[in-house]
Design an enzyme around this catalytic site. Structure first.
Site, PDB file in Angstrom:
ATOM      1  N   ASP A 141     -14.304  54.244   5.358  1.00  0.00           N
ATOM      2  CA  ASP A 141     -13.786  55.546   4.909  1.00  0.00           C
ATOM      3  C   ASP A 141     -12.302  55.398   4.553  1.00  0.00           C
ATOM      4  OD1 ASP A 141     -13.167  58.621   5.115  1.00  0.00           O
ATOM      5  OD2 ASP A 141     -15.340  58.488   5.348  1.00  0.00           O
ATOM      6  N   ASP A 142     -11.578  56.492   4.602  1.00  0.00           N
ATOM      7  CA  ASP A 142     -10.174  56.538   4.192  1.00  0.00           C
ATOM      8  C   ASP A 142      -9.333  55.505   4.974  1.00  0.00           C
ATOM      9  OD1 ASP A 142      -7.950  57.423   2.858  1.00  0.00           O
ATOM     10  OD2 ASP A 142      -8.105  59.504   3.540  1.00  0.00           O
TER      11      ASP A 142
ATOM     12  N   LYS B 261     -17.997  56.862  -1.449  1.00  0.00           N
ATOM     13  CA  LYS B 261     -17.806  58.247  -0.981  1.00  0.00           C
ATOM     14  C   LYS B 261     -16.562  58.768  -1.690  1.00  0.00           C
ATOM     15  CE  LYS B 261     -16.507  60.888   3.157  1.00  0.00           C
ATOM     16  NZ  LYS B 261     -16.418  60.848   4.634  1.00  0.00           N
TER      17      LYS B 261
ATOM     18  N   ASP C  69     -13.959  61.811  -2.180  1.00  0.00           N
ATOM     19  CA  ASP C  69     -13.435  62.972  -1.450  1.00  0.00           C
ATOM     20  C   ASP C  69     -12.731  63.963  -2.384  1.00  0.00           C
ATOM     21  OD1 ASP C  69     -12.975  64.478   0.838  1.00  0.00           O
ATOM     22  OD2 ASP C  69     -12.136  62.817   1.975  1.00  0.00           O
TER      23      ASP C  69
ATOM     24  N   ASP D  41     -15.831  69.300   7.358  1.00  0.00           N
ATOM     25  CA  ASP D  41     -16.085  68.169   8.259  1.00  0.00           C
ATOM     26  C   ASP D  41     -16.790  68.595   9.549  1.00  0.00           C
ATOM     27  OD1 ASP D  41     -14.555  66.940   6.381  1.00  0.00           O
ATOM     28  OD2 ASP D  41     -13.304  65.878   7.821  1.00  0.00           O
TER      29      ASP D  41
END
Ligand SMILES: OC[C@H]1O[C@H](OC[C@H]2O[C@H](O[C@]3(CO)O[C@H](CO)[C@@H](O)[C@@H]3O)[C@H](O)[C@@H](O)[C@@H]2O)[C@H](O)[C@@H](O)[C@H]1O
Length: 437
Positions: free
Chosen positions: A111-112, A187, A189, A244
């Site tokens: 992820d990030d 993914k 965002d 989230d």
């Protein structure tokens, strides 16, 4: 002599042309898979009325991926920004050594916070040199060597949510670099989006990914802001339907309800994403995590794997966490080829907190979850016609958490005692063949 030689070369030249320049709407090997992206009509009128799939079908992206919801792991829920290449490699090892990979958890998604805060020469995205010194290509090679796939994260804005470079206006270059590294999943965002509508910001990355010629799962994460179920099926393989998830009972139940609203839009090729699993992160009881896993599975969560995407530290799981995540019978509900999202059918008792959720499966079977969201233990009873089953035919009932067939002859009603916040899950199979109507 020229003509026969040309005839021999023609198929080869055509193949080269397709590989060098794939058609905009997909990739040749994908055509057969795309044709299969169709929900079979449900066998009875009662099922068709309760489990509406009419909104699905015209919306597919057809990149040949996500015929069943994605499964795997994502770094965010447990690690947030505390990631590095060793964590990713060790997690890939743990997915294999625990047996979770064999059960289908095959995407390892970063992820990030993987990227450097600034782009490099020619505006190229770079991995953070302190935490990912070997680079993403080396990591992809490692993960592929384990038989798994690598996912990465970017943002349809000028920065990611943790203020690393975003891909807005860099779609082509960033997609190309992801493909060159061997990335299998993106993914995407929604932070720092300059107020531009998601419908305008997300398709350019779809087109950029398609034009790389590499099959890359495209997971939209616009937090359900612009009702993505209504349009994202043409854009991505899954779309987040909510904010989230937090590791709490309240957050998990709120998200289940919000995601439920969009059930009729999910199907092979494109799934609602109620966000990643919190199972194993410590904020809920065993019963609550069991309910979380059961309902995510039934909803065909493609949370990025609601898909079913594990969000805990798989290197250090408890026996209980492993028991939940590795329940093969519940996973099979999520991965059933019919691809119809299960949904909340009714709520009984005070405030309707004794809930019945259900969803059709292949082979005329029905998955049924009895979910006790009340503050005390409850006996939840269901009349079979209320979930779309025949009221006078016998059914075999399999308990997916006990792993045993309870009866071969359930007729009319079925019930069970369910502990506070717990969820029991069953598959009903007709004991005699169901006639179509
Ligand atoms: O940076 C990686 C994560 O990016 C997204 O999450 C962004 C933030 O989401 C939460 O913040 C809010 C409010 O709770 O929720 C909205 C998005 O769901 C956002 O508008 C709000 O700021 C979290 O509280 C915060 O910690 C996150 O950074 C993405 O949705 C996550 O899955 C990660 O990829």
């Amino acid at each position: 002599m020229e003509a026969p030689r040309l005839r021999l070369r023609l198929p080869f030249l055509l193949l080269v042309a397709l590989v060098v320049s794939p058609p905009a709407n997909g990739w040749p090997p994908v055509a057969a898979a795309a044709r299969r992206m169709r929900i079979e009509p449900l066998p009875t009128a009662a099922l068709r009325r309760l489990y509406d799939t009419s909104n699905y079908g015209k919306l597919q992206l057809n990149n040949g991926l996500a015929l069943t919801p994605q499964m795997g792991w994502n770094s965010w829920n447990f690690f947030a920004c505390n990631i590095n290449e060793a964590v990713i490699r060790d997690t890939a090892d743990a997915l294999v050594s625990t047996g979770l990979a064999d059960l289908g958890y095959n995407y390892v998604n970063i992820d990030d916070c993987w990227s450097n805060v600034k782009r490099g020469k020619g505006d190229q995205l770079l991995p953070d040199p302190k935490t990912f010194p070997s680079g993403i290509k080396a990591l992809a090679d490692y993960v592929h060597g384990k038989g798994l796939k690598l996912g990465i994260y970017s943002d349809a804005g000028i920065f990611t949510c943790q203020v690393r470079p975003g891909s807005l206006y860099h779609e082509k270059d960033d997609a190309a670099i992801f493909a060159s590294w061997g990335v299998d999943y993106l993914k995407y965002d929604n932070c720092y989006n300059l107020g531009i509508k998601p419908k305008d910001r997300y398709p350019p990355m779809r087109d950029a990914l398609n034009s790389t010629g590499r099959q890359i799962f495209y997971s939209l994460c616009e937090w359900g802001q612009d009702d993505p179920a209504l349009w994202a099926g043409k854009v991505g393989n899954s779309w987040r339907t909510t904010d989230d998830i937090q590791d709490t009972w309240k957050s998990m139940t709120d998200i289940a309800d919000k995601n439920n609203k969009w059930a009729s839009y999910a199907g092979p090729g494109g799934w609602n994403d109620p966000d990643m699993l919190e199972v194993g992160n410590g904020g809920m009881t065993f019963a609550e995590y069991r309910a979380h896993f059961s309902i995510w599975s039934l909803m065909k969560a493609s949370t990025h794997w609601a898909p079913l995407l594990i969000g805990c530290d798989v290197r250090n799981m408890t026996k209980e966490t492993m028991e939940i995540l590795s329940n093969k019978e519940v996973i099979q509900v999520n991965q059933d080829p019919l691809g119809v999202q299960g949904r909340r059918i009714l709520g009984q008792g005070k405030n309707g907190c004794q809930e019945v959720w259900a969803g059709p499966l292949s082979g005329n079977r029905l998955a049924v979850a009895l979910w006790n969201r009340c503050a005390e233990s409850a006996n939840i009873t269901v009349k079979l016609p209320s979930v779309g089953l025949d009221g006078s035919s016998p059914y075999s009932v399999r308990d997916l958490w006990k792993h045993e067939t309870l009866s071969e002859n359930v007729v009319g009603t079925f019930g069970a005692q369910v502990d506070v916040h717990d969820c029991k899950m069953y598959i009903f199979t007709p004991a005699v063949t169901v006639a179509s109507s």
